[in-house]
Structure formats: C-alpha cells, structure tokens
Design a protein around this motif. Structure first.
Motif, PDB file in Angstrom:
ATOM      1  N   ARG A 156     -83.886 -47.605 -59.148  1.00 47.71           N
ATOM      2  CA  ARG A 156     -82.495 -47.794 -58.774  1.00 47.71           C
ATOM      3  C   ARG A 156     -81.771 -46.463 -58.778  1.00 47.71           C
ATOM      4  NH1 ARG A 156     -77.914 -51.541 -61.687  1.00 47.71           N
ATOM      5  NH2 ARG A 156     -77.695 -49.722 -63.020  1.00 47.71           N
ATOM      6  N   TRP A 157     -81.000 -46.238 -57.731  1.00 49.58           N
ATOM      7  CA  TRP A 157     -80.181 -45.045 -57.621  1.00 49.58           C
ATOM      8  C   TRP A 157     -78.723 -45.470 -57.586  1.00 49.58           C
ATOM      9  CZ3 TRP A 157     -78.329 -42.735 -52.536  1.00 49.58           C
ATOM     10  CH2 TRP A 157     -77.601 -41.553 -52.776  1.00 49.58           C
ATOM     11  N   SER A 158     -77.927 -44.903 -58.480  1.00 51.67           N
ATOM     12  CA  SER A 158     -76.501 -45.214 -58.555  1.00 51.67           C
ATOM     13  C   SER A 158     -75.694 -43.969 -58.196  1.00 51.67           C
ATOM     14  CB  SER A 158     -76.105 -45.682 -59.961  1.00 51.67           C
ATOM     15  OG  SER A 158     -76.781 -46.866 -60.302  1.00 51.67           O
ATOM     16  N   ARG A 159     -74.607 -44.214 -57.473  1.00 53.62           N
ATOM     17  CA  ARG A 159     -73.743 -43.093 -57.094  1.00 53.62           C
ATOM     18  C   ARG A 159     -72.290 -43.522 -57.123  1.00 53.62           C
ATOM     19  NH1 ARG A 159     -73.474 -39.715 -51.343  1.00 53.62           N
ATOM     20  NH2 ARG A 159     -71.807 -38.295 -52.007  1.00 53.62           N
ATOM     21  N   ASN A 160     -71.455 -42.688 -57.741  1.00 53.15           N
ATOM     22  CA  ASN A 160     -70.009 -42.872 -57.715  1.00 53.15           C
ATOM     23  C   ASN A 160     -69.429 -41.957 -56.641  1.00 53.15           C
ATOM     24  OD1 ASN A 160     -69.843 -44.737 -59.855  1.00 53.15           O
ATOM     25  ND2 ASN A 160     -69.923 -43.098 -61.364  1.00 53.15           N
ATOM     26  N   PHE A 161     -68.945 -42.551 -55.542  1.00 54.51           N
ATOM     27  CA  PHE A 161     -68.311 -41.732 -54.510  1.00 54.51           C
ATOM     28  C   PHE A 161     -66.979 -41.175 -55.004  1.00 54.51           C
ATOM     29  CE2 PHE A 161     -71.140 -44.504 -52.148  1.00 54.51           C
ATOM     30  CZ  PHE A 161     -71.745 -43.620 -51.265  1.00 54.51           C
ATOM     31  N   ASN A 162     -66.268 -41.992 -55.765  1.00 50.31           N
ATOM     32  CA  ASN A 162     -65.018 -41.583 -56.406  1.00 50.31           C
ATOM     33  C   ASN A 162     -64.749 -42.565 -57.530  1.00 50.31           C
ATOM     34  OD1 ASN A 162     -63.725 -43.902 -55.113  1.00 50.31           O
ATOM     35  ND2 ASN A 162     -63.699 -42.650 -53.234  1.00 50.31           N
ATOM     36  N   SER A 163     -63.559 -42.551 -58.079  1.00 50.11           N
ATOM     37  CA  SER A 163     -63.242 -43.424 -59.218  1.00 50.11           C
ATOM     38  C   SER A 163     -63.167 -44.893 -58.837  1.00 50.11           C
ATOM     39  CB  SER A 163     -61.920 -42.987 -59.848  1.00 50.11           C
ATOM     40  OG  SER A 163     -60.867 -43.077 -58.896  1.00 50.11           O
ATOM     41  N   LEU A 212     -65.092 -46.347 -55.887  1.00 49.52           N
ATOM     42  CA  LEU A 212     -66.222 -46.857 -55.111  1.00 49.52           C
ATOM     43  C   LEU A 212     -67.544 -46.493 -55.775  1.00 49.52           C
ATOM     44  CD1 LEU A 212     -67.227 -48.319 -52.586  1.00 49.52           C
ATOM     45  CD2 LEU A 212     -67.207 -46.128 -51.382  1.00 49.52           C
ATOM     46  N   LEU A 213     -68.353 -47.520 -56.080  1.00 47.47           N
ATOM     47  CA  LEU A 213     -69.657 -47.357 -56.734  1.00 47.47           C
ATOM     48  C   LEU A 213     -70.727 -47.967 -55.841  1.00 47.47           C
ATOM     49  CD1 LEU A 213     -71.545 -46.842 -59.236  1.00 47.47           C
ATOM     50  CD2 LEU A 213     -70.859 -49.105 -60.049  1.00 47.47           C
ATOM     51  N   MET A 214     -71.892 -47.295 -55.762  1.00 49.12           N
ATOM     52  CA  MET A 214     -73.001 -47.788 -54.952  1.00 49.12           C
ATOM     53  C   MET A 214     -74.264 -47.850 -55.800  1.00 49.12           C
ATOM     54  SD  MET A 214     -74.867 -46.074 -51.618  1.00 49.12           S
ATOM     55  CE  MET A 214     -75.673 -44.840 -52.663  1.00 49.12           C
ATOM     56  N   ASN A 215     -75.033 -48.940 -55.637  1.00 47.72           N
ATOM     57  CA  ASN A 215     -76.346 -49.075 -56.272  1.00 47.72           C
ATOM     58  C   ASN A 215     -77.373 -49.386 -55.192  1.00 47.72           C
ATOM     59  OD1 ASN A 215     -75.863 -48.718 -59.115  1.00 47.72           O
ATOM     60  ND2 ASN A 215     -74.751 -50.656 -59.071  1.00 47.72           N
ATOM     61  N   THR A 216     -78.454 -48.614 -55.151  1.00 46.98           N
ATOM     62  CA  THR A 216     -79.560 -48.857 -54.230  1.00 46.98           C
ATOM     63  C   THR A 216     -80.812 -49.144 -55.050  1.00 46.98           C
ATOM     64  OG1 THR A 216     -78.611 -47.336 -52.608  1.00 46.98           O
ATOM     65  CG2 THR A 216     -80.913 -47.945 -52.315  1.00 46.98           C
ATOM     66  N   SER A 217     -81.483 -50.260 -54.770  1.00 46.18           N
ATOM     67  CA  SER A 217     -82.648 -50.671 -55.556  1.00 46.18           C
ATOM     68  C   SER A 217     -83.846 -50.884 -54.652  1.00 46.18           C
ATOM     69  CB  SER A 217     -82.359 -51.957 -56.339  1.00 46.18           C
ATOM     70  OG  SER A 217     -81.267 -51.791 -57.211  1.00 46.18           O
ATOM     71  N   TYR A 223     -91.568 -57.338 -51.628  1.00 49.32           N
ATOM     72  CA  TYR A 223     -91.099 -55.966 -51.455  1.00 49.32           C
ATOM     73  C   TYR A 223     -89.620 -56.056 -51.092  1.00 49.32           C
ATOM     74  CZ  TYR A 223     -96.148 -55.330 -51.013  1.00 49.32           C
ATOM     75  OH  TYR A 223     -97.512 -55.363 -51.221  1.00 49.32           O
ATOM     76  N   ILE A 224     -88.755 -55.482 -51.946  1.00 50.42           N
ATOM     77  CA  ILE A 224     -87.320 -55.768 -51.887  1.00 50.42           C
ATOM     78  C   ILE A 224     -86.515 -54.468 -51.780  1.00 50.42           C
ATOM     79  CG2 ILE A 224     -85.384 -56.911 -53.042  1.00 50.42           C
ATOM     80  CD1 ILE A 224     -87.536 -58.485 -54.656  1.00 50.42           C
ATOM     81  N   LEU A 225     -85.545 -54.464 -50.887  1.00 50.00           N
ATOM     82  CA  LEU A 225     -84.534 -53.416 -50.795  1.00 50.00           C
ATOM     83  C   LEU A 225     -83.170 -54.060 -50.980  1.00 50.00           C
ATOM     84  CD1 LEU A 225     -83.395 -50.592 -50.051  1.00 50.00           C
ATOM     85  CD2 LEU A 225     -83.506 -51.297 -47.643  1.00 50.00           C
ATOM     86  N   LYS A 226     -82.363 -53.515 -51.925  1.00 46.40           N
ATOM     87  CA  LYS A 226     -81.022 -54.042 -52.186  1.00 46.40           C
ATOM     88  C   LYS A 226     -80.010 -52.906 -52.149  1.00 46.40           C
ATOM     89  CE  LYS A 226     -80.259 -57.000 -55.396  1.00 46.40           C
ATOM     90  NZ  LYS A 226     -80.146 -57.597 -56.756  1.00 46.40           N
ATOM     91  N   GLN A 227     -78.881 -53.179 -51.533  1.00 43.91           N
ATOM     92  CA  GLN A 227     -77.798 -52.206 -51.462  1.00 43.91           C
ATOM     93  C   GLN A 227     -76.515 -52.915 -51.877  1.00 43.91           C
ATOM     94  OE1 GLN A 227     -78.310 -48.832 -49.633  1.00 43.91           O
ATOM     95  NE2 GLN A 227     -76.713 -48.447 -51.140  1.00 43.91           N
ATOM     96  N   ASP A 228     -75.905 -52.477 -52.979  1.00 39.63           N
ATOM     97  CA  ASP A 228     -74.710 -53.121 -53.522  1.00 39.63           C
ATOM     98  C   ASP A 228     -73.584 -52.098 -53.652  1.00 39.63           C
ATOM     99  OD1 ASP A 228     -75.915 -55.780 -54.135  1.00 39.63           O
ATOM    100  OD2 ASP A 228     -77.139 -54.575 -55.491  1.00 39.63           O
ATOM    101  N   PHE A 229     -72.378 -52.506 -53.267  1.00 41.32           N
ATOM    102  CA  PHE A 229     -71.195 -51.663 -53.377  1.00 41.32           C
ATOM    103  C   PHE A 229     -70.148 -52.404 -54.208  1.00 41.32           C
ATOM    104  CE2 PHE A 229     -73.247 -50.409 -49.452  1.00 41.32           C
ATOM    105  CZ  PHE A 229     -73.173 -49.018 -49.470  1.00 41.32           C
ATOM    106  N   SER A 230     -69.418 -51.645 -55.015  1.00 44.48           N
ATOM    107  CA  SER A 230     -68.286 -52.182 -55.782  1.00 44.48           C
ATOM    108  C   SER A 230     -67.071 -51.313 -55.515  1.00 44.48           C
ATOM    109  CB  SER A 230     -68.595 -52.213 -57.280  1.00 44.48           C
ATOM    110  OG  SER A 230     -69.684 -53.064 -57.560  1.00 44.48           O
ATOM    111  N   LEU A 231     -65.990 -51.947 -55.073  1.00 41.80           N
ATOM    112  CA  LEU A 231     -64.749 -51.243 -54.766  1.00 41.80           C
ATOM    113  C   LEU A 231     -63.656 -51.748 -55.701  1.00 41.80           C
ATOM    114  CD1 LEU A 231     -63.098 -49.321 -52.963  1.00 41.80           C
ATOM    115  CD2 LEU A 231     -62.725 -51.254 -51.408  1.00 41.80           C
ATOM    116  N   PHE A 232     -63.217 -50.886 -56.615  1.00 40.71           N
ATOM    117  CA  PHE A 232     -62.180 -51.241 -57.584  1.00 40.71           C
ATOM    118  C   PHE A 232     -60.844 -50.746 -57.023  1.00 40.71           C
ATOM    119  CE2 PHE A 232     -66.185 -50.354 -59.731  1.00 40.71           C
ATOM    120  CZ  PHE A 232     -66.406 -51.536 -60.406  1.00 40.71           C
TER     121      PHE A 232
END
Length: 436
Positions: A2-9, A11-16, A43-52
């Motif tokens: 899993r790779w997690s990235r905070n674009f800013n305070s 927007l958060l992204m998780n790629t699995s 075999y699974i690819l997941k892309q999740d975004f969270s916008l606060f």
C-alpha cells in the motif's frame, strides 16, 4: 502493498496492490481413498481517496479491480488413478467505483450516504452451458482465454443516519444493498468434501441483498459501560442451493444440479460492554433467523439456511493484574447448524441411497467452547516492547461437531449409523509478540 500520499491537508490517497490465495486440501478415507484440493487466486488493485473539505464534511471515493481465478476441484483417487479428475478453472474480472459522503448536519444529526456501481465480467477460457427448463444441457459454447462471456452491472446504494438523543444516547438507522459474485456451494447432507466454490456465470446470477437496520446505543456510569440493541431485516435474491439428490462434485456443468430462489434473514443483537478499569469485557447475544425459499426444494416452502443460528452468545473478560501480567477468557455458544438428516434409505444397483424428506429440518449439536490466555510483558521501552502469551483453545475439551456422516451399519444392513467427527479438542499455544 500500500502506498499512501497526502496531496495537502485535505486530500489523502491510498493505492493498494493485493494478491490473495485461498486453498483447501482434504482427504477421505472412509468409503473411497480420495484427495480433494481447491484454490482461489485473486489479483486486486484498489484506489481510495479521502477529501476532508471541512470539519463537518468528508467525501470518500475510489475504484477497485479484481481478477479471479477459481480452481473448483482436483480429485485424486489412490486405488484407481484412471478416474482422477480436474475441473476446469473459472475466470472473472470484477470492477467497482464508489462515492460516499459523511456530513454532520448539526450537533445531533449525522448523515452518511453513498453509491457503488459494480461490473462483473465472466471470462473464458472454458466451456459454458445452455440449459432447458429441466436443467439439462442442450448446448455447449467454448470461449477462448480472456473472452467476455457475460457482464453483470449492479447499483448498490447505501445510507445511514445517526441521531444523538443526548450526550449519552443515540439512534442509528441504515439501509444498504450489496451484491455477491463468489458463491460457496454447500450440501448440508454431505461431507465438506462436497463443498466447492464457483462464481457468477452465464447461468448463475449475482446474489443481491437489501438490508435495513435500526439501533439504540447508550453509555452510562460515567461512560464506563455501554449498551446497544439493534434489529435488522435482510431480503436476498438469486439464492443458490443444490437440488434434491444432487451430484455435488466432480462435474464441470455444476449448473445442472442447482436451483435458485429467494432468502430472508432477521434478528436482534444485544451488547453490554465494560470499557474502563482493570477488568473489562463484554457480553453479546444475538437472536436471529435465516431462511430460503426455492421452488423444487422442501415442497416450495421456506426452510432453514445452512448458516441459520437461533442463538449466538459471547462472553469475554480481560483482567490487568499488574503492569506486567494480564489475563483473558472468552466463552462462545451458538445453535448448531441446520442440517439435512436422512429419514431412511433404499437400495439402487447394490448401493444404499439415503432418503431425505426435509431440507435442513434438523440441527447439529450446539457449539460452545472456552478459550484462556495469559500475557506477560517481558520488556517495555519507548522504542521496543515484547510480550509472551500462553493460551489454551477449547479449555474444557468440548467435542464440537465438525462433520456428521451416515453410513450403513456393518452389523445390521437395515440400519444407518451416525458418525460425528470433531477437531481441536484441546489446543495450547505460545506466542511472542514485539513492537519496535
């Protein structure tokens, strides 16, 4: 991975990236020496975004893509290798996109709503069958590897509302639709060697469930205790079961042995939990019912689903004796699974065939056990902690039924004998846990 990235305070992204393998291997040494193995590879690819977007609003969205490879069965016989059989694999590609919004309308009212759209594509390589009204194969079509056989599209809405009655109590109501494309085919009248996995196909439709629930939640005694009671009702479509006297294994065209109908499940769940202090734990109880209604089974009447459990009880306690030692105990009890027991038997070509009058009209013995564990902290610093745990699974040695089989009595061929098989009478364990 899993790779997690905070674009800013906000927007958060998780790629699995996920690989999952589920496999079973079993041997039967009763009437025929046989080994059975099955496996599922995902075999699974997941892309999740969270916008606060604000303190009151959270938006979540994303997609997932899964490639399924099911090996429904390999059958190997010790005495006659010429009868060995490997069933053809089933392949599929499952995709979904979703969006959900959690919004706090006021200090008392919170709303969560969302929508998921799914597409399940049945893929070759393999043979696919066309059946008539009597479930007989009238045509067979072979599809090359990767060729799309059929695609099912489904929309899955969901919504939940949480209303705070006071600082200590709240009401929660929810509704959700879900779909299921991976199916475990099980015959409660047979051994677990008759179980097999399959997926939605050109003939087998996705199972669809609509569930609504309503619950009351309350904390009391300065939040040391919490109590909840929640009721639910679920309606299900495209439920699957074997027809009477089905040949449950060693068949590629398993669709010829299946019937389809509807299901329902309903019940009420109670929970009382102690949250603070040296002694913590909870007591939970569920009273429930799960049924199916399929034309051609049980005289077209409602009957108990295999997983139906009238009563389900859990009692869990944890005690911190000191900073070094802690103890826990867990006791579980639930009603035995609904099963089909034979009412008699009749001879056919020299074989004794069990006769069943009612689907899942009987109960296996109730299941219950006690688990114990003691944990000692060996070392604890700011950067490192290690613990030693000693446990005992099924502490009083309950012989819970794992499988129940009926065979002709050797001394009296006119009678059937019942055999119950159990696993894990006592199971001690030792584990070392560490964090750094």
């Amino acid at each position: 991975m899993r790779w997690s990235r905070n674009f800013n305070s906000k927007l958060l992204m998780n790629t699995s990236l996920i690989y999952n393998n589920y496999s079973t291997k079993a041997e039967e040494n009763m009437d025929v020496d046989m080994k059975v193995s099955t496996d599922i590879n995902d075999y699974i690819l997941k892309q999740d975004f969270s916008l606060f977007s604000s303190e009151k609003s959270t938006l979540r969205f994303g997609y997932s893509s899964t490639y399924h490879n099911i090996g429904p069965g390999k059958y190997k016989y010790e005495e006659n290798a010429g009868t060995d059989r490997t069933l053809q694999n089933r392949y599929s590609w499952e995709n979904g996109v979703y969006v959900s919004h959690q919004f706090k309308l006021s200090d008392k009212l919170e709303l969560l709503y969302g929508l998921r759209a799914s597409a399940f594509s049945v893929l070759g390589k393999g043979s696919f069958y066309t059946l008539d009204q009597n479930h007989n194969v009238i045509d067979t079509t072979f599809y090359k590897s990767g060729k799309i056989v059929k695609t099912y599209f489904n929309i899955e809405p969901r919504i939940s509302v949480n209303y705070n009655l006071s600082n200590n109590s709240s009401l929660k109501a929810s509704y959700a639709r879900t779909t299921q494309n991976m199916h475990l085919l099980s015959n409660s009248a047979m051994s677990e060697l008759s179980e097999r996995w399959t997926s939605s196909s050109n003939y087998i439709k996705p199972q669809i469930a609509d569930q609504a629930s309503l619950g009351y939640f309350r904390n009391f005694a300065d939040n040391r205790f919490e109590f909840s009671v929640e009721g639910y009702y679920k309606e299900m479509k495209n439920q699957i079961d074997f027809k009477d006297n089905a040949n449950t294994s060693r068949k590629d065209d398993i669709e010829t042995e299946l019937l389809f109908g509807k299901g329902r499940a309903y019940g009420v769940e109670f929970l009382l939990r102690k949250r603070t202090g040296r002694f913590t734990g909870w007591i939970s109880y569920t009273l429930s019912k799960s049924e199916k209604k399929i034309d051609g089974i049980n005289q077209n009447k409602w009957y108990n689903a295999t997983q139906d459990r009238t009563h389900d009880i859990s009692v869990v306690g944890m005690y911190e004796l000191s900073d070094k030692w802690s103890f826990s105990a867990a006791w579980v009890y639930y009603t035995g699974n609904a099963v089909s027991y034979p009412s008699g038997k009749y001879p056919v070509d020299g074989y004794e065939i069990p006769y069943f009058t009612e689907r899942n009209g009987y109960r296996a013995p109730a299941y219950h056990r006690l688990d114990l564990e003691a944990t000692k902290v060996l070392k604890e610093t700011k950067r490192f902690t290690s613990e030693l745990s000693i446990g005992l699974y099924n502490a009083y040695g309950r012989e819970n039924p794992y499988m129940i089989e009926f065979k002709t009595n050797k001394d009296d061929p006119n009678k059937l004998s019942t055999y119950q098989y159990s696993l894990f009478k006592f199971m001690p364990s030792v584990s070392w846990n560490f964090k750094f």
